[in-house]
Write a protein that holds these residues in place. Structure first.
Motif, PDB file in Angstrom:
ATOM      1  N   VAL A 112     -15.886 -14.936  -5.422  1.00  0.00           N
ATOM      2  CA  VAL A 112     -14.348 -14.297  -5.552  1.00  0.00           C
ATOM      3  C   VAL A 112     -13.792 -14.112  -4.707  1.00  0.00           C
ATOM      4  O   VAL A 112     -12.690 -13.679  -3.382  1.00  0.00           O
ATOM      5  CB  VAL A 112     -14.508 -13.352  -6.792  1.00  0.00           C
ATOM      6  CG1 VAL A 112     -13.050 -13.068  -7.118  1.00  0.00           C
ATOM      7  CG2 VAL A 112     -14.780 -14.250  -8.309  1.00  0.00           C
ATOM      8  N   ASP A 113     -14.453 -12.661  -3.818  1.00  0.00           N
ATOM      9  CA  ASP A 113     -14.100 -12.228  -2.811  1.00  0.00           C
ATOM     10  C   ASP A 113     -13.659 -13.326  -1.725  1.00  0.00           C
ATOM     11  O   ASP A 113     -12.698 -12.736  -0.721  1.00  0.00           O
ATOM     12  CB  ASP A 113     -14.803 -10.925  -2.236  1.00  0.00           C
ATOM     13  CG  ASP A 113     -14.546  -9.538  -3.196  1.00  0.00           C
ATOM     14  OD1 ASP A 113     -14.019  -9.737  -4.286  1.00  0.00           O
ATOM     15  OD2 ASP A 113     -16.032  -8.790  -3.684  1.00  0.00           O
ATOM     16  N   VAL A 114     -14.318 -14.187  -1.614  1.00  0.00           N
ATOM     17  CA  VAL A 114     -14.350 -14.688  -0.836  1.00  0.00           C
ATOM     18  C   VAL A 114     -13.249 -15.539  -0.618  1.00  0.00           C
ATOM     19  O   VAL A 114     -12.456 -16.233   0.739  1.00  0.00           O
ATOM     20  CB  VAL A 114     -15.492 -15.393   0.017  1.00  0.00           C
ATOM     21  CG1 VAL A 114     -15.387 -16.224   1.456  1.00  0.00           C
ATOM     22  CG2 VAL A 114     -16.714 -14.058   0.734  1.00  0.00           C
ATOM     23  N   LEU A 115     -13.508 -16.103  -1.580  1.00  0.00           N
ATOM     24  CA  LEU A 115     -11.657 -16.501  -1.557  1.00  0.00           C
ATOM     25  C   LEU A 115     -10.755 -16.055  -2.162  1.00  0.00           C
ATOM     26  O   LEU A 115      -9.691 -17.191  -1.434  1.00  0.00           O
ATOM     27  CB  LEU A 115     -12.237 -17.527  -3.528  1.00  0.00           C
ATOM     28  CG  LEU A 115     -13.005 -18.559  -2.756  1.00  0.00           C
ATOM     29  CD1 LEU A 115     -13.830 -19.215  -4.294  1.00  0.00           C
ATOM     30  CD2 LEU A 115     -13.544 -19.546  -2.204  1.00  0.00           C
ATOM     31  N   HIS A 116     -10.511 -15.259  -1.741  1.00  0.00           N
ATOM     32  CA  HIS A 116      -9.190 -14.114  -1.824  1.00  0.00           C
ATOM     33  C   HIS A 116      -9.080 -14.174  -0.503  1.00  0.00           C
ATOM     34  O   HIS A 116      -7.817 -14.555  -0.367  1.00  0.00           O
ATOM     35  CB  HIS A 116      -9.275 -13.182  -2.489  1.00  0.00           C
ATOM     36  CG  HIS A 116      -8.585 -12.979  -3.957  1.00  0.00           C
ATOM     37  ND1 HIS A 116      -7.906 -12.784  -4.916  1.00  0.00           N
ATOM     38  CD2 HIS A 116     -10.195 -12.725  -4.939  1.00  0.00           C
ATOM     39  CE1 HIS A 116      -7.887 -12.818  -6.080  1.00  0.00           C
ATOM     40  NE2 HIS A 116      -8.579 -12.228  -5.839  1.00  0.00           N
ATOM     41  N   ALA A 117      -9.689 -14.042   0.879  1.00  0.00           N
ATOM     42  CA  ALA A 117     -10.033 -14.027   1.374  1.00  0.00           C
ATOM     43  C   ALA A 117      -9.523 -14.631   2.315  1.00  0.00           C
ATOM     44  O   ALA A 117      -8.958 -15.040   3.641  1.00  0.00           O
ATOM     45  CB  ALA A 117     -10.607 -12.738   2.579  1.00  0.00           C
ATOM     46  N   PHE A 118      -9.842 -16.327   2.221  1.00  0.00           N
ATOM     47  CA  PHE A 118      -9.402 -17.626   2.619  1.00  0.00           C
ATOM     48  C   PHE A 118      -8.375 -17.762   2.699  1.00  0.00           C
ATOM     49  O   PHE A 118      -8.298 -18.274   3.278  1.00  0.00           O
ATOM     50  CB  PHE A 118     -11.069 -18.786   2.004  1.00  0.00           C
ATOM     51  CG  PHE A 118     -10.679 -19.993   2.355  1.00  0.00           C
ATOM     52  CD1 PHE A 118     -11.284 -20.024   3.075  1.00  0.00           C
ATOM     53  CD2 PHE A 118      -9.951 -20.972   1.170  1.00  0.00           C
ATOM     54  CE1 PHE A 118     -11.008 -21.702   3.980  1.00  0.00           C
ATOM     55  CE2 PHE A 118      -9.453 -22.115   1.856  1.00  0.00           C
ATOM     56  CZ  PHE A 118     -10.333 -22.416   3.093  1.00  0.00           C
ATOM     57  N   PRO A 123      -4.113 -20.459   4.472  1.00  0.00           N
ATOM     58  CA  PRO A 123      -3.231 -20.326   3.267  1.00  0.00           C
ATOM     59  C   PRO A 123      -2.993 -22.515   3.284  1.00  0.00           C
ATOM     60  O   PRO A 123      -2.197 -22.611   2.537  1.00  0.00           O
ATOM     61  CB  PRO A 123      -1.864 -20.104   4.114  1.00  0.00           C
ATOM     62  CG  PRO A 123      -1.843 -19.662   5.082  1.00  0.00           C
ATOM     63  CD  PRO A 123      -3.480 -19.940   5.201  1.00  0.00           C
ATOM     64  N   THR A 124      -2.881 -22.925   4.502  1.00  0.00           N
ATOM     65  CA  THR A 124      -2.770 -24.397   4.291  1.00  0.00           C
ATOM     66  C   THR A 124      -3.508 -25.274   3.798  1.00  0.00           C
ATOM     67  O   THR A 124      -3.645 -26.500   3.641  1.00  0.00           O
ATOM     68  CB  THR A 124      -1.688 -24.965   5.664  1.00  0.00           C
ATOM     69  OG1 THR A 124      -2.965 -24.584   6.379  1.00  0.00           O
ATOM     70  CG2 THR A 124      -0.929 -24.514   6.211  1.00  0.00           C
ATOM     71  N   VAL A 125      -4.939 -24.838   3.442  1.00  0.00           N
ATOM     72  CA  VAL A 125      -6.129 -25.854   3.645  1.00  0.00           C
ATOM     73  C   VAL A 125      -5.827 -25.967   1.778  1.00  0.00           C
ATOM     74  O   VAL A 125      -6.196 -24.563   1.411  1.00  0.00           O
ATOM     75  CB  VAL A 125      -7.456 -25.541   3.904  1.00  0.00           C
ATOM     76  CG1 VAL A 125      -8.489 -26.002   3.565  1.00  0.00           C
ATOM     77  CG2 VAL A 125      -6.957 -25.529   5.265  1.00  0.00           C
ATOM     78  N   SER A 126      -6.014 -26.665   1.302  1.00  0.00           N
ATOM     79  CA  SER A 126      -6.374 -27.088  -0.171  1.00  0.00           C
ATOM     80  C   SER A 126      -7.826 -26.442  -0.604  1.00  0.00           C
ATOM     81  O   SER A 126      -8.626 -27.525   0.761  1.00  0.00           O
ATOM     82  CB  SER A 126      -5.999 -28.172  -0.480  1.00  0.00           C
ATOM     83  OG  SER A 126      -4.362 -28.218  -1.165  1.00  0.00           O
ATOM     84  N   LEU A 127      -7.819 -26.084  -2.090  1.00  0.00           N
ATOM     85  CA  LEU A 127      -9.750 -26.121  -2.103  1.00  0.00           C
ATOM     86  C   LEU A 127     -10.242 -26.868  -3.266  1.00  0.00           C
ATOM     87  O   LEU A 127      -9.246 -26.673  -4.021  1.00  0.00           O
ATOM     88  CB  LEU A 127     -10.230 -24.914  -1.712  1.00  0.00           C
ATOM     89  CG  LEU A 127     -11.579 -23.957  -2.024  1.00  0.00           C
ATOM     90  CD1 LEU A 127     -12.452 -24.517  -0.423  1.00  0.00           C
ATOM     91  CD2 LEU A 127     -11.332 -22.615  -2.469  1.00  0.00           C
ATOM     92  N   SER A 128     -11.070 -27.683  -2.850  1.00  0.00           N
ATOM     93  CA  SER A 128     -12.074 -28.319  -4.006  1.00  0.00           C
ATOM     94  C   SER A 128     -13.172 -27.871  -4.272  1.00  0.00           C
ATOM     95  O   SER A 128     -14.339 -27.954  -3.424  1.00  0.00           O
ATOM     96  CB  SER A 128     -11.969 -29.953  -4.067  1.00  0.00           C
ATOM     97  OG  SER A 128     -12.465 -29.988  -5.192  1.00  0.00           O
TER      98      SER A 128
END
Length: 304
Positions: A112-118, A123-128
Motif C-alpha cells: 500500500v505504501d509503495v503504491l501510494h508513492a507510485f 500519475p499517467t501510468v494505469s495500474l492493474s
C-alpha cells in the motif's frame, strides 16, 4: 452544425476567473484586452449563456451559468494536461499501463505504501494488479498478463528471479481456538485432528505440493485475506505472513502457536519477470521501491 467552443476559449475563460479581471488575464496571456473580451463574447454566444455579470462592478463576476461551466472547463483542460503528460511519458519509453502480479507473502502495508508513492511518481501510468498464490504470480508472468511479479520462486527457464527481500510465515489461531488456549508447545498429535486452513493454487503449478500442512482435515481457500478472516473467526488454524497478523497478535485476537514442526524460516521474496519482456521505467521503479521498503522493515525488526 452549431459552432463548438474551443480549448483556447476555455483557457481564456479560466484565466479571467483565476486572475480576476480581463486586464489581468490579457497580461497573463500576452494578448490585448480587446482580444480577451472578444474571445469571451464569442464563447458566450456559442454557449448561449452569459458567463460574467459586467454591470455595477469593477470586476467581472461569474453568473450561475458561469460557475457551472467553470467546473467543466477545469475538468476538460485538466484532462488535456493529463493527455499531454501521458504522450510525453510514452515518447520517453514510460509504460501506459503496468500489469503486476503480487503474492500474498509480500507485506500488505508495504504494498500500500509503495503504491501510494507510485501514484504520485507516475500519475499517467494505469495500474492493474493481480493478487494470488505463487503459481498465480508465476503463471501471470509466464503468459504475459503481468510484466512483473513479486513473490516466491520456482525454477523456470522463462523466468528471471531477483531476490529483493524476505518475509516470515508463522502459525496462528484465534485466542479461543482449542490450539490457541493450550499455552504450550504443540505436537503433531495436537494439530492432526484440528482443521488447518490452506491457500490452494488455482494455477496448478504446485499441484500435489503442500507446504507446512500437518492436519488430516484441511479447508482450502483462494487467498491469504480469506484465510486470515477465517482464522480470526475461529474456523481453523494455519500459517500467515507475520506482517499480516502483527496487529492481531498485539491485541490478542490471534495467538502465535508454539509448533516446532512448522517451518518458520524467512521466505525469500523475488521480483519476477519474463526473459522475453524487459522492464520499463515504472516497473523498475516499483521493484526498487519494494526492495527498499523490505530492507527498511528488516532493519527495523533487527534493531527492535
Amino acid at each position: 452544425m452549431q459552432p463548438q467552443p474551443t480549448l483556447d476559449q476555455l483557457q481564456v475563460f479560466l484565466t479571467v476567473v483565476e486572475k480576476g479581471s480581463f486586464s489581468a488575464a490579457s497580461r497573463a496571456l500576452n494578448r490585448t484586452q480587446s482580444v480577451v473580451s472578444y474571445t469571451i463574447a464569442n464563447l458566450e454566444a456559442q454557449l448561449r449563456v452569459e458567463l460574467f455579470s459586467r454591470s455595477g462592478t469593477k470586476r467581472p463576476q461569474l453568473t450561475d451559468a458561469g460557475r457551472s461551466i467553470l467546473e467543466d472547463a477545469r475538468r476538460l483542460l485538466g484532462d488535456l494536461d493529463l493527455m499531454r503528460a501521458r504522450v510525453r511519458a510514452l515518447s520517453d519509453g514510460l509504460e501506459a499501463e503496468l500489469y503486476v502480479a503480487m503474492s500474498g507473502i509480500v507485506p500488505s502495508d508495504i504494498v500500500v505504501d509503495v503504491l501510494h508513492a507510485f501514484r504520485e511518481h507516475y500519475p499517467t501510468v494505469s495500474l492493474s494488479v493481480t493478487v494470488g498464490s505463487l503459481g498465480i504470480v508465476m503463471d501471470a508472468v509466464i503468459n504475459g498478463t503481468a510484466i512483473i511479479g513479486f513473490g516466491g520462486a520456482m525454477p523456470n527457464d522463462q523466468i528471471i528471479f531477483e531476490r529483493i527481500g524476505q518475509s516470515g510465515m508463522i502459525p496462528v489461531a484465534a485466542s479461543d481456538h482449542p490450539l490457541g488456549v493450550l499455552g504450550r508447545p504443540l505436537t503433531l498429535s495436537d494439530v492432526r485432528d484440528e482443521t488447518q486452513l490452506v491457500v490452494y493454487d488455482a494455477s496448478r503449478l504446485t499441484t500435489g505440493r503442500d507446504f507446512n500442512v500437518f492436519s488430516l482435515k484441511t479447508w482450502r481457500v483462494s487467498d491469504n485475506a480469506t484465510k486470515h478472516l477465517f482464522i480470526r473467526g475461529g474456523l481453523g488454524w494455519g500459517g500467515l505472513p507475520a506482517s499480516l497478523v502483527k496487529d492481531d497478535l498485539v491485541t490478542g485476537r490471534l495467538v502465535q502457536l508454539q509448533f516446532p514442526l512448522f517451518d518458520q524460516r524467512e521466505y525469500p521474496i523475488y521480483a519476477i519477470r519474463n526473459v522475453a519482456n524487459p522492464l520499463g521505467p515504472a516497473a523498475r521503479w516499483l521493484a526498487s521501491e519494494i526492495q527498499a521498503r523490505l530492507s527498511r522493515e528488516a532493519g527495523n525488526i533487527a534493531s527492535s
